[in-house]
Structure formats: structure tokens, C-alpha cells
Scaffold this motif. Structure first.
Motif, PDB file in Angstrom:
ATOM      1  N   THR A 198       0.808  -1.224   0.000  1.00 48.89           N
ATOM      2  CA  THR A 198       0.000   0.000   0.000  1.00 48.89           C
ATOM      3  C   THR A 198       0.842   1.276   0.000  1.00 48.89           C
ATOM      4  O   THR A 198       0.391   2.282  -0.554  1.00 48.89           O
ATOM      5  CB  THR A 198      -1.001   0.015   1.172  1.00 48.89           C
ATOM      6  N   ASN A 238       0.212   2.965  -5.202  1.00 47.77           N
ATOM      7  CA  ASN A 238      -0.413   2.151  -4.171  1.00 47.77           C
ATOM      8  C   ASN A 238      -0.964   0.844  -4.742  1.00 47.77           C
ATOM      9  O   ASN A 238      -1.814   0.849  -5.621  1.00 47.77           O
ATOM     10  CB  ASN A 238      -1.539   3.032  -3.583  1.00 47.77           C
ATOM     11  N   ILE A 257       1.825   6.140   5.795  1.00 46.53           N
ATOM     12  CA  ILE A 257       0.908   4.998   5.737  1.00 46.53           C
ATOM     13  C   ILE A 257       0.999   4.172   7.019  1.00 46.53           C
ATOM     14  O   ILE A 257      -0.004   3.667   7.518  1.00 46.53           O
ATOM     15  CB  ILE A 257       1.206   4.122   4.487  1.00 46.53           C
TER      16      ILE A 257
END
Ligand SMILES: [Fe+2]
Ligand SMILES: [Fe+2]
Length: 365
Positions: free
Chosen positions: A111, A145, A170
Motif C-alpha cells: 500500500t 499504491n 501509511i
């Protein structure tokens, strides 16, 4: 009355001890630390010399094999104010990555979003989703991502690049996911360098084009196109604080490079000395060409090609090209898109001393 005060102080102390034991805290006790008039950060202005980073990276190339589990041979730039946090600023991570001839950095996805700015060497490729992308000096390649990606060195020399990721951001959102691709390599179902073929030369796109990344981000930007644009703007005014600065934009939206990061290339022309300013985004700079200085809160950071440095949030800074004949080129990444999305983007110009700081010291590492 004195007895009452003593009683009250003792009672308060026991009240706070009790609160603490119940995992409770009174805002009135910490408000001055929490609600500061201006941003505070433990991030330090800092500079990493290329000769040191390159030496360590090449030593890692000799000592550390590239294999699953370790995933990548990347040497991270750790901010001295964030030791143990694996971060260059509150939101950004940067590293120098090395891939040696014949090596494969195995396919995976995560991610955190990544950018790569190619520093040196030819013959490496990055595959993003199904498109293989050739990597040349000065190119910018994105792995948005949750896009599958792998790196491969099909040439005969070591290839190095600067990695930039939003890992600290993140992670602070507890949203890191990671997955290995089950095969040794990604299936190539798109033409090699398709992004460049589609977007490389003009403000057009192929009819029916669908971006490979779910967030619609571009995958690559070739250096010669960026260089041509800078050259054609050489005699224009540029910006007060950054010289002639370009942002790598998402051609599908016209917006920032990525949802969480913006990448820039700025040209300081011979003898150019910008005006100082400060802003909420933090910036990681990589000196691509030339020599110069960046003055951060009065401290002068002298840089040459290959050096990296950090401008923390809300610190005064200005840039100087030290040469009277050569350009200085700074590549950078910042967390501006995040600041903008949450209404936190602020910038202020330095008004004293003609808009430029007095130098009070020189950074010596
Ligand atoms: Fe990765
Ligand atoms: Fe700035």
C-alpha cells in the motif's frame, strides 16, 4: 488557608495519579504541548553526502544478496531526529537502491506508494503491473499504491536509483499491506514502455486508454522531455522561492504526481539565489546536477551532485546555485498533496533582510 492549599495540592496529586492509572489525562495539563502556535517537529534538517551513501550501498552490493524476504537492496536515509523510525521526514522515506547485473528484485505489491529517480547505470527495467519500463538516468518511475512491481538488471553494470515512499505516513495510519507475487516474474501483457509511447511527446492520449494504476497515476517520465521543457523555459522568470521549478503531473487529471506525494525538478540558473520561504510540506531533495547551497533556518547546507538533504516542515529555506556558469538541478519529493487534501497547506515568505536569511553557520555533517 495554608493548610487548605497543602491539602488541595496533595489531593490533586493523588487525583492525577489515579487518572494516570486509568489511562486518562487532562487536556489542561498538556495543551501547551499539543496545541502549539506553529508546527513543531523532531525532523532535523540534514544532508547525506553521495560519497558516503554510495560507499555503503556498494558495500551492501558485495555483502548482501538480493532475495525474497529482504525484497530490495535499499539503503535508507534515516533522519537523526527519527532514529528507529526508518524515515527521512514525518511522512516520507528515501533510500538508495542498488541492483547488480543479472539480479531480480522479486515481484510484490504494497500500500505504500513509491517513486524511483534513476541515478546511474543502464540496462535495468521495472515492471509495473503488466508493463515493462526501461530505466535510464534522470527518468522518474512510479509504482502507485498496491500495484505489482519488480526490478531486473538485464545489463552489465550496477544500476542505482533513489527510492521515495510514503511509508511513515501509511504506517502512522496503520494501513500497510504487503503481498508477494506467487510467480518469479510478472506476466508482460502490455507493450514495453507503453506509457512513454502513449504520453511521451504531446498533450494527447490514445483513445480508449486506461491507466494501469487504479488511482490513475502515470507510470513514468523520461528525463529528456523534462530537460527540454526546462531548457525552453530558461529565460522565463520562474518562481521566487524555487527558481524554474516543474512538477511531474498526472496527465490523466492534471493533478499532483501521486495522491500522497508530489515530485519536482527545479533548475537554479547560474548565480540564481532564491527568496526564502517556509511551508507545511516536508521535502526530500536529491541534487541531480551542479553545486549549490540550501540555507535552512540560517544553517547553510552545501551540496554537490548525488547529495540528498531534508527540509523539515515549516522551516525557512532558500536555494543558491554556487556556479556562475553551470546550472544546478534539484530533484525533490514532498507530501504537499496530503497537506492540500486536508486543508493544511500553508506557505509564508520571509520578509526580513530583503527576503534572504543571514547565514549563521555551515552544516558539517
Ligand atoms: Fe516495492
Ligand atoms: Fe520550499
Amino acid at each position: 488557608m495554608a493548610f487548605q492549599n497543602v491539602d488541595r495540592a496533595a489531593e490533586l496529586e493523588s487525583f492525577y495519579t489515579n487518572m494516570d492509572a486509568q489511562n486518562l489525562e487532562g487536556l489542561w495539563r498538556v495543551a501547551h504541548d499539543v496545541l502549539t502556535p506553529e508546527p513543531t517537529t523532531v525532523v532535523q534538517p540534514y544532508l547525506w553526502r553521495w560519497e558516503n551513501v554510495a560507499r555503503v550501498t556498494h558495500e551492501a552490493g558485495r555483502l548482501v544478496p538480493l532475495e525474497r524476504g529482504g525484497e530490495r537492496r535499499a539503503v535508507a536515509l534515516v533522519n537523526p531526529g527519527l532514529r528507529g523510525k526508518f524515515a527521512a521526514t514525518d511522512t516520507l522515506y528515501a533510500a538508495i537502491q542498488l541492483i547488480r547485473p543479472g539480479e531480480l528484485a522479486p515481484p510484490h505489491r504494497h500500500t505504500p506508494t513509491a517513486i524511483r529517480f534513476i541515478i546511474q547505470g543502464e540496462g535495468a527495467t521495472t515492471t509495473v503491473e503488466s508493463e515493462k519500463i526501461t530505466m535510464n538516468e534522470g527518468d522518474l518511475i512510479l509504482t502507485p499504491n498496491w500495484t505489482w512491481h519488480e526490478h531486473r538488471n538485464e545489463g552489465t553494470e550496477d544500476v542505482l536509483w533513489l527510492d521515495g515512499l510514503d511509508i511513515p505516513l501509511i504506517r502512522s495510519l496503520s494501513s500497510i499491506f504487503f503481498e508477494s507475487f506467487p510467480e518469479d516474474s510478472l506476466p508482460l501483457t502490455t507493450a514495453t514502455d507503453y506509457s512513454t509511447k502513449a504520453f511521451g511527446s504531446a498533450a494527447v492520449k490514445p483513445v480508449g486508454y486506461k491507466p494501469a494504476a487504479k488511482d490513475g497515476s502515470m507510470l513514468m517520465y523520461r528525463w529528456p522531455g523534462v530537460q527540454r521543457t526546462l531548457e525552453s523555459l530558461r529565460n522565463e522568470v520562474g518562481t521566487a522561492h524555487d527558481g524554474m521549478a516543474l512538477e511531474y503531473i498526472n496527465p490523466h487529471t492534471g493533478g499532483h504526481t501521486l495522491p500522497t506525494m508530489s515530485c519536482w525538478m527545479q533548475m537554479l540558473r547560474p548565480d540564481e539565489h532564491t527568496q526564502a520561504h517556509r511551508h507545511t510540506p516536508s521535502v526530500i531533495y536529491y541534487a541531480f546536477k551542479g553545486n549549490g547551497s540550501t540555507i535552512i533556518d540560517g544553517l547553510r547546507f552545501d551540496w554537490g551532485a548525488g547529495d540528498s538533504f531534508v527540509v523539515p516542515p515549516w522551516r525557512w529555506h532558500e536555494h543558491v546555485n554556487a556556479s556562475a556558469s553551470e546550472d544546478a538541478l534539484l530533484f525533490s519529493m514532498n507530501d504537499g498533496p496530503v497537506m492540500e487534501a486536508f486543508g493544511l497547506l500553508r506557505e509564508e515568505s520571509y520578509s526580513e533582510n530583503g527576503g534572504q536569511q543571514r547565514v549563521t553557520g555551515v552544516f558539517d555533517g
